[in-house]
Write an enzyme that holds these catalytic residues in place. Sequence first.
Site, mmCIF file in Angstrom:
data_model
loop_
_atom_site.group_PDB
_atom_site.id
_atom_site.type_symbol
_atom_site.label_atom_id
_atom_site.label_comp_id
_atom_site.label_asym_id
_atom_site.label_seq_id
_atom_site.Cartn_x
_atom_site.Cartn_y
_atom_site.Cartn_z
ATOM 1 N N PHE A 1 0.855 -1.183 0.000
ATOM 2 C CA PHE A 1 0.000 0.000 0.000
ATOM 3 C C PHE A 1 0.901 1.246 0.000
ATOM 4 C CE2 PHE A 1 -2.894 3.094 1.886
ATOM 5 C CZ PHE A 1 -4.119 2.761 1.322
ATOM 6 N N ASP B 1 2.235 -5.970 8.127
ATOM 7 C CA ASP B 1 1.089 -5.072 8.130
ATOM 8 C C ASP B 1 -0.168 -5.933 7.949
ATOM 9 O OD1 ASP B 1 -0.971 -3.278 7.517
ATOM 10 O OD2 ASP B 1 0.418 -1.834 6.630
ATOM 11 N N ARG C 1 -12.869 -3.808 -6.870
ATOM 12 C CA ARG C 1 -12.529 -4.565 -5.671
ATOM 13 C C ARG C 1 -13.783 -4.839 -4.845
ATOM 14 N NH1 ARG C 1 -8.380 -2.295 -1.175
ATOM 15 N NH2 ARG C 1 -10.066 -0.790 -0.946
ATOM 16 N N TYR D 1 -10.520 0.056 11.126
ATOM 17 C CA TYR D 1 -11.749 0.528 10.477
ATOM 18 C C TYR D 1 -12.147 -0.352 9.307
ATOM 19 C CZ TYR D 1 -8.007 2.795 7.834
ATOM 20 O OH TYR D 1 -6.838 3.031 7.151
ATOM 21 N N LYS D 2 -11.309 -1.343 8.961
ATOM 22 C CA LYS D 2 -11.639 -2.248 7.850
ATOM 23 C C LYS D 2 -12.467 -3.413 8.397
ATOM 24 C CE LYS D 2 -7.818 -0.490 5.112
ATOM 25 N NZ LYS D 2 -6.374 -0.516 4.833
HETATM 26 C C1 LIG Z 1 -5.691 0.755 4.645
HETATM 27 C C2 LIG Z 1 -4.207 0.677 4.687
HETATM 28 C C3 LIG Z 1 -3.440 1.725 5.232
HETATM 29 C C4 LIG Z 1 -4.065 3.004 5.682
HETATM 30 O O1 LIG Z 1 -3.263 3.720 6.566
HETATM 31 P P1 LIG Z 1 -3.908 4.875 7.464
HETATM 32 O O2 LIG Z 1 -2.783 5.515 8.133
HETATM 33 O O3 LIG Z 1 -4.874 4.212 8.378
HETATM 34 O O4 LIG Z 1 -4.639 5.795 6.542
HETATM 35 C C5 LIG Z 1 -2.069 1.542 5.319
HETATM 36 N N1 LIG Z 1 -1.472 0.415 4.887
HETATM 37 C C6 LIG Z 1 -2.174 -0.604 4.341
HETATM 38 C C7 LIG Z 1 -1.476 -1.830 3.893
HETATM 39 C C8 LIG Z 1 -3.562 -0.490 4.214
HETATM 40 O O5 LIG Z 1 -4.253 -1.476 3.649
#
Ligand SMILES: *Cc1c(COP(=O)(O)O)cnc(C)c1O
Length: 398
Positions: free
Chosen positions: A114, A185, A357, A210-211
């Site tokens: 990400f 992660d 997705r 939040y997911k």
């Molecule tokens: C959703 C997601 C994030 C989001 O990071 P935030 O700091 O919460 O905005 C980061 N890394 C991955 C791999 C994600 O899927």
Amino acid sequence: MSASNLPKKELFELPEGVIYLDGNSLGCLPKGVVDRASETIEREWGGQLIRAWNSADWISLPRRVGDRIARLVGAAEGSIATGDTLSIKVYQAVAAALKMRPGRKVVLSDSGNFPTDLYMVRGLLQTLDGGHELRTPEPEQVADSIDESVAAVLLTQVDYRTGRTHDMAEITRRAHEAGAVMIWDLAHSAGALPVDLAGCGTEFAVGCTYKYLNGGPGAPAFIYVRPDIVSGVEPALAGWMGHDAPFAMELFYRPAMSTERLRVGTPPIVQLAILDEALNVWEGVRLEDIRKASIELSELFIAEVERRCPQLTLASPRDAGKRGSQVSFAFENGYAAMQALIDRGVIGDFRAPNIMRFGLTPLYLDNGDIMSAAEVIEEVISEELYRDPKYNVRSRVT
Ligand SMILES: *Cc1c(COP(=O)(O)O)cnc(C)c1O
């Protein structure tokens, strides 16, 4: 075991006429949350004011919520700290890992990670100005790219675009064999599939809530530290809430003796209370059952969409064992097609350049939802409803 045997749908506020296939991005609202939030705001904040830190035990809420998350990701009590955002937690984990391997100059991630994870690493390396580099081979090449120059391996277990999973146990083993520190992660893992943090021996893990954990927009992130190394972890963000005695108001920083040293500032109490309430839906739920149900839903979804829409190309691994709890299809008009779907109550999302997705969350989805969604997808694709110009206007959030 079928998805419908997980009797959890009634625990959520699901809007009428919506099939929600985006719980991998923002989970649904659990029913108790509104009351809990208003209790926290009105009775605790409004009525108790500053006293609520003690009287409502706000002060221990980050720790209590961390322990509840720990149970869902195979971690020991006390090994998870909550707060801040996932981006911040990535920064903290990588910074701590580099301190543990001062002679090594490489952070290894992959090209599927990400973006924020990669941005945070590059930002950190620039600040350190110590000759470090970030390497991002293709995900399939990561394991073979771990060598003795690597200080830290930072990988997201489930690829946010395709849902492809990394083998946590095997890659952690390879990292340790080469003397590197491992950071996982779990953004798309926590609440989506069984995770065995303690068992795989990783030094660090980070994730968001939040997911799949339904903590609501902006819910606090979490960070795991393997208990035996905590006392040697140097926090890059030495905030007072990570101090051993925050209210001693000492002039110099002394880190807490536990994972709490990775806390930074004042915790977001309203969001933590919401998350605490949202975690109630996991009571009595086994991640193994969630996984089974998720695979059943995704196999059905893939079969139905492929049968009805040959124009879409499966972008996720076909082998369910190599996939997280989402299914992605590549389609050149993917953005517009997703807007047309959302307009018809089937909510997924789009990730550039061409990925549609769909998140599969067995807590509030069943086979009937999947069949209905597939019918709408067929209508949008076969009738080319995505050609309507209104679906081609890009919003800021896709
Ligand atoms: C959703 C997601 C994030 C989001 O990071 P935030 O700091 O919460 O905005 C980061 N890394 C991955 C791999 C994600 O899927």
